[in-house]
Design a protein around this motif. Structure first.
Motif, PDB file in Angstrom:
ATOM      1  N   ASP A 224      36.366 -23.820 -17.886  1.00  0.00           N
ATOM      2  CA  ASP A 224      35.131 -23.390 -18.548  1.00  0.00           C
ATOM      3  C   ASP A 224      35.273 -21.994 -19.160  1.00  0.00           C
ATOM      4  O   ASP A 224      34.627 -21.687 -20.168  1.00  0.00           O
ATOM      5  CB  ASP A 224      33.970 -23.386 -17.551  1.00  0.00           C
ATOM      6  CG  ASP A 224      33.654 -24.771 -17.018  1.00  0.00           C
ATOM      7  OD1 ASP A 224      33.836 -25.749 -17.772  1.00  0.00           O
ATOM      8  OD2 ASP A 224      33.262 -24.882 -15.842  1.00  0.00           O
ATOM      9  N   TRP A 225      36.086 -21.163 -18.540  1.00  0.00           N
ATOM     10  CA  TRP A 225      36.295 -19.801 -19.012  1.00  0.00           C
ATOM     11  C   TRP A 225      37.701 -19.643 -19.566  1.00  0.00           C
ATOM     12  O   TRP A 225      38.591 -20.443 -19.256  1.00  0.00           O
ATOM     13  CB  TRP A 225      36.156 -18.816 -17.837  1.00  0.00           C
ATOM     14  CG  TRP A 225      34.760 -18.516 -17.402  1.00  0.00           C
ATOM     15  CD1 TRP A 225      33.855 -19.386 -16.885  1.00  0.00           C
ATOM     16  CD2 TRP A 225      34.135 -17.230 -17.389  1.00  0.00           C
ATOM     17  NE1 TRP A 225      32.701 -18.745 -16.545  1.00  0.00           N
ATOM     18  CE2 TRP A 225      32.844 -17.406 -16.851  1.00  0.00           C
ATOM     19  CE3 TRP A 225      34.534 -15.958 -17.769  1.00  0.00           C
ATOM     20  CZ2 TRP A 225      31.953 -16.351 -16.683  1.00  0.00           C
ATOM     21  CZ3 TRP A 225      33.652 -14.897 -17.605  1.00  0.00           C
ATOM     22  CH2 TRP A 225      32.367 -15.104 -17.078  1.00  0.00           C
ATOM     23  N   GLU A 226      37.886 -18.598 -20.372  1.00  0.00           N
ATOM     24  CA  GLU A 226      39.234 -18.216 -20.755  1.00  0.00           C
ATOM     25  C   GLU A 226      39.409 -16.707 -20.585  1.00  0.00           C
ATOM     26  O   GLU A 226      38.433 -15.956 -20.554  1.00  0.00           O
ATOM     27  CB  GLU A 226      39.574 -18.644 -22.185  1.00  0.00           C
ATOM     28  CG  GLU A 226      38.834 -17.924 -23.275  1.00  0.00           C
ATOM     29  CD  GLU A 226      39.325 -18.334 -24.667  1.00  0.00           C
ATOM     30  OE1 GLU A 226      40.457 -18.838 -24.780  1.00  0.00           O
ATOM     31  OE2 GLU A 226      38.571 -18.126 -25.622  1.00  0.00           O
ATOM     32  N   LEU A 227      40.646 -16.298 -20.459  1.00  0.00           N
ATOM     33  CA  LEU A 227      41.009 -14.885 -20.405  1.00  0.00           C
ATOM     34  C   LEU A 227      41.559 -14.502 -21.770  1.00  0.00           C
ATOM     35  O   LEU A 227      42.518 -15.115 -22.254  1.00  0.00           O
ATOM     36  CB  LEU A 227      42.066 -14.639 -19.327  1.00  0.00           C
ATOM     37  CG  LEU A 227      42.697 -13.238 -19.282  1.00  0.00           C
ATOM     38  CD1 LEU A 227      41.653 -12.180 -18.935  1.00  0.00           C
ATOM     39  CD2 LEU A 227      43.856 -13.202 -18.284  1.00  0.00           C
ATOM     40  N   VAL A 228      40.948 -13.509 -22.389  1.00  0.00           N
ATOM     41  CA  VAL A 228      41.412 -12.999 -23.681  1.00  0.00           C
ATOM     42  C   VAL A 228      42.097 -11.659 -23.435  1.00  0.00           C
ATOM     43  O   VAL A 228      41.509 -10.752 -22.830  1.00  0.00           O
ATOM     44  CB  VAL A 228      40.254 -12.843 -24.680  1.00  0.00           C
ATOM     45  CG1 VAL A 228      40.748 -12.194 -25.976  1.00  0.00           C
ATOM     46  CG2 VAL A 228      39.614 -14.197 -24.973  1.00  0.00           C
ATOM     47  N   ILE A 229      43.336 -11.536 -23.897  1.00  0.00           N
ATOM     48  CA  ILE A 229      44.122 -10.317 -23.739  1.00  0.00           C
ATOM     49  C   ILE A 229      44.309  -9.692 -25.110  1.00  0.00           C
ATOM     50  O   ILE A 229      44.755 -10.359 -26.054  1.00  0.00           O
ATOM     51  CB  ILE A 229      45.496 -10.621 -23.109  1.00  0.00           C
ATOM     52  CG1 ILE A 229      45.315 -11.236 -21.713  1.00  0.00           C
ATOM     53  CG2 ILE A 229      46.349  -9.363 -23.037  1.00  0.00           C
ATOM     54  CD1 ILE A 229      46.608 -11.737 -21.098  1.00  0.00           C
ATOM     55  N   ALA A 230      43.958  -8.415 -25.229  1.00  0.00           N
ATOM     56  CA  ALA A 230      44.084  -7.713 -26.507  1.00  0.00           C
ATOM     57  C   ALA A 230      44.729  -6.357 -26.279  1.00  0.00           C
ATOM     58  O   ALA A 230      44.464  -5.690 -25.273  1.00  0.00           O
ATOM     59  CB  ALA A 230      42.714  -7.538 -27.157  1.00  0.00           C
ATOM     60  N   GLY A 231      45.558  -5.950 -27.230  1.00  0.00           N
ATOM     61  CA  GLY A 231      46.188  -4.640 -27.160  1.00  0.00           C
ATOM     62  C   GLY A 231      47.644  -4.703 -27.552  1.00  0.00           C
ATOM     63  O   GLY A 231      48.249  -5.782 -27.609  1.00  0.00           O
ATOM     64  N   PRO A 232      48.241  -3.544 -27.842  1.00  0.00           N
ATOM     65  CA  PRO A 232      49.666  -3.513 -28.195  1.00  0.00           C
ATOM     66  C   PRO A 232      50.535  -3.840 -26.986  1.00  0.00           C
ATOM     67  O   PRO A 232      50.380  -3.240 -25.916  1.00  0.00           O
ATOM     68  CB  PRO A 232      49.870  -2.072 -28.675  1.00  0.00           C
ATOM     69  CG  PRO A 232      48.799  -1.281 -27.980  1.00  0.00           C
ATOM     70  CD  PRO A 232      47.622  -2.197 -27.854  1.00  0.00           C
ATOM     71  N   TYR A 249      46.229 -14.535 -26.133  1.00  0.00           N
ATOM     72  CA  TYR A 249      46.602 -13.183 -26.558  1.00  0.00           C
ATOM     73  C   TYR A 249      46.296 -13.038 -28.041  1.00  0.00           C
ATOM     74  O   TYR A 249      46.772 -13.805 -28.866  1.00  0.00           O
ATOM     75  CB  TYR A 249      48.091 -12.925 -26.305  1.00  0.00           C
ATOM     76  CG  TYR A 249      48.557 -11.581 -26.815  1.00  0.00           C
ATOM     77  CD1 TYR A 249      47.898 -10.403 -26.462  1.00  0.00           C
ATOM     78  CD2 TYR A 249      49.665 -11.481 -27.669  1.00  0.00           C
ATOM     79  CE1 TYR A 249      48.315  -9.174 -26.924  1.00  0.00           C
ATOM     80  CE2 TYR A 249      50.096 -10.239 -28.129  1.00  0.00           C
ATOM     81  CZ  TYR A 249      49.415  -9.095 -27.762  1.00  0.00           C
ATOM     82  OH  TYR A 249      49.825  -7.868 -28.231  1.00  0.00           O
ATOM     83  N   VAL A 250      45.473 -12.019 -28.385  1.00  0.00           N
ATOM     84  CA  VAL A 250      45.028 -11.855 -29.768  1.00  0.00           C
ATOM     85  C   VAL A 250      45.667 -10.648 -30.448  1.00  0.00           C
ATOM     86  O   VAL A 250      45.335 -10.338 -31.592  1.00  0.00           O
ATOM     87  CB  VAL A 250      43.483 -11.747 -29.832  1.00  0.00           C
ATOM     88  CG1 VAL A 250      42.830 -13.017 -29.303  1.00  0.00           C
ATOM     89  CG2 VAL A 250      42.975 -10.517 -29.060  1.00  0.00           C
ATOM     90  N   GLY A 251      46.570  -9.973 -29.762  1.00  0.00           N
ATOM     91  CA  GLY A 251      47.247  -8.827 -30.368  1.00  0.00           C
ATOM     92  C   GLY A 251      46.407  -7.563 -30.328  1.00  0.00           C
ATOM     93  O   GLY A 251      45.395  -7.473 -29.636  1.00  0.00           O
ATOM     94  N   GLU A 252      46.831  -6.596 -31.104  1.00  0.00           N
ATOM     95  CA  GLU A 252      46.133  -5.317 -31.164  1.00  0.00           C
ATOM     96  C   GLU A 252      44.905  -5.439 -32.055  1.00  0.00           C
ATOM     97  O   GLU A 252      44.971  -6.039 -33.136  1.00  0.00           O
ATOM     98  CB  GLU A 252      47.070  -4.239 -31.703  1.00  0.00           C
ATOM     99  CG  GLU A 252      46.519  -2.834 -31.635  1.00  0.00           C
ATOM    100  CD  GLU A 252      47.550  -1.791 -32.009  1.00  0.00           C
ATOM    101  OE1 GLU A 252      47.171  -0.613 -32.114  1.00  0.00           O
ATOM    102  OE2 GLU A 252      48.733  -2.158 -32.205  1.00  0.00           O
TER     103      GLU A 252
END
Length: 377
Positions: A224-232, A249-252
């Motif tokens: 039901d949920w997701e973890l979004v990771i952002a950053g260099p 992972y969506v990047g910087e």
């Protein structure tokens, strides 16, 4: 009218890859000079990094950021601080360990200029253990002496100030947190995503606890949920890795994309091993998002203000806290976020922080005898 006091902030680099310092140092300088007509605060950066040229107009005396043009850092300091202005000028150096930090300290000592140092978390126990031989060499070569000779130290939390005292540093310490922009003023819709997500937004580095977060998330098995990771991704910890379907992972990110990502999150998670402040925690709270972070950060106020969780650095605690936060009704998390936002607006606006720092500058330069409330002797 007397000439304004001058606070020359020195730093190695203002590139975004260096994390929060690239944001807070320019913001601090703007806040000081925009709200205090008797103090002019600006930056000398050893490297330009990824700043826009319009922000680095050396030829304009009122430019926020200056940088050496064909001269050494020390020569640039000499040109910016003429002999007749040393009594009303101070050098506020940011960071530790690098040659430019030592050059700032050496210049201040030789010219009789007041010297302030903000370590920005670079003297925490975890940080001192990271690549320790380099730090030991720098400490005995110049860093220990430069710290001892500084007129004042600036810590962004009481925890950081206590760590400085444990190192045997005796001079006054100003405890002034970083500020945070009122992100809500951007008038961007704050509707949450249809699929709720927990957000990690920071430099992707082992000190941030990213590996522990990914392992905890894998063990939860949530669809039901997701973890979004952002950053260099500075160490190649997530980029190109085979991540589960519920980790993205969506990047910087920066600018409005960053604001959107923050405002749409249902939860923010930063399981750092150490932080002197943790600007992204403040930014998340300002957007009305509750936070999970660790005792490695100075955010015990999350518990006091009932807007998040401040937990031991433990994989089990991290997993259990995430599961608990996800199980709460969305309205409960929303109310927690609103309490956090009210706290940020009351205590962490840049105008208030800039005024506190300006008071410290006046006290260091002797234009006021009243000791600022932020000073620990």
């Amino acid at each position: 009218m007397n000439d304004p006091l001058i606070a020359l902030n020195t730093v190695a680099d203002l590139s975004a890859r260096y994390g929060g310092t690239s944001v807070v140092i320019p913001a601090l300088c703007r806040a000081v000079r925009d709200n205090n007509s008797d103090v002019n605060s600006f930056i000398l950066s050893a490297r330009v990094g990824d700043l826009e040229p319009s922000e680095c107009l050396y030829r304009e005396s009122e430019a926020l950021v200056r940088f050496p043009q064909g001269r050494s850092f020390y020569q640039e300091l000499t040109s910016l601080v003429p002999k007749e202005s040393t009594s009303r000028t101070l050098i506020h150096d940011h960071g530790m360990w690098l040659l430019c930090n030592h050059q700032s300290a050496s210049f201040a000592k030789r010219k009789g200029v007041a010297h302030i140092i903000t370590p920005h978390g670079m003297l925490t126990p975890w940080t001192l253990k990271y690549k320790p031989w380099r730090k030991r060499l720098a400490w005995y070569a110049y860093t220990g002496r430069d710290l001892a000779n500084a007129k004042l130290l600036h810590a962004t939390s009481a925890t950081e100030a206590s760590g400085l005292r444990r190192l045997g540093l005796k001079q006054p310490i100003a405890v002034i947190p970083n500020g945070v922009d009122d992100i809500e003023s951007a008038n961007i819709a704050s509707e949450k995503s249809a699929r709720p997500y927990a957000l990690f937004l920071s430099r992707i580095h082992e000190v941030k606890g990213i590996a522990e977060l990914i392992e905890a998330w894998k063990s939860i098995h949530s669809t039901d949920w997701e973890l979004v990771i952002a950053g260099p991704d500075q160490q190649g910890l997530v980029r190109g890795k085979n991540l589960p379907a519920n980790i993205r992972y969506v990047g910087e990110v920066s600018g409005q994309a960053k604001v959107n990502l923050l405002q749409n999150a249902a939860l923010f998670v930063l399981p750092s091993h150490t932080e002197n402040f943790g600007l992204v925690v403040a930014e998340s709270l300002m957007t009305g998002v509750p936070v999970i972070t660790t005792h490695g950060t100075p955010w015990s106020g999350l518990v006091e203000h009932d807007c998040g969780w401040w937990i031991p650095i433990s994989p089990r605690e991290l997993r259990e806290t995430i599961v608990h936060a996800m199980s709460l009704p969305s309205e409960t998390r929303r109310q927690m976020g609103m309490r956090g936002q009210a706290w940020m607006k009351r205590d962490f606006t840049w105008q208030a922080i800039g005024n506190k720092m300006a008071d410290v500058y006046r006290w260091v330069l002797g234009t006021t005898s009243q000791t600022p409330s932020s000073i620990q002797s």
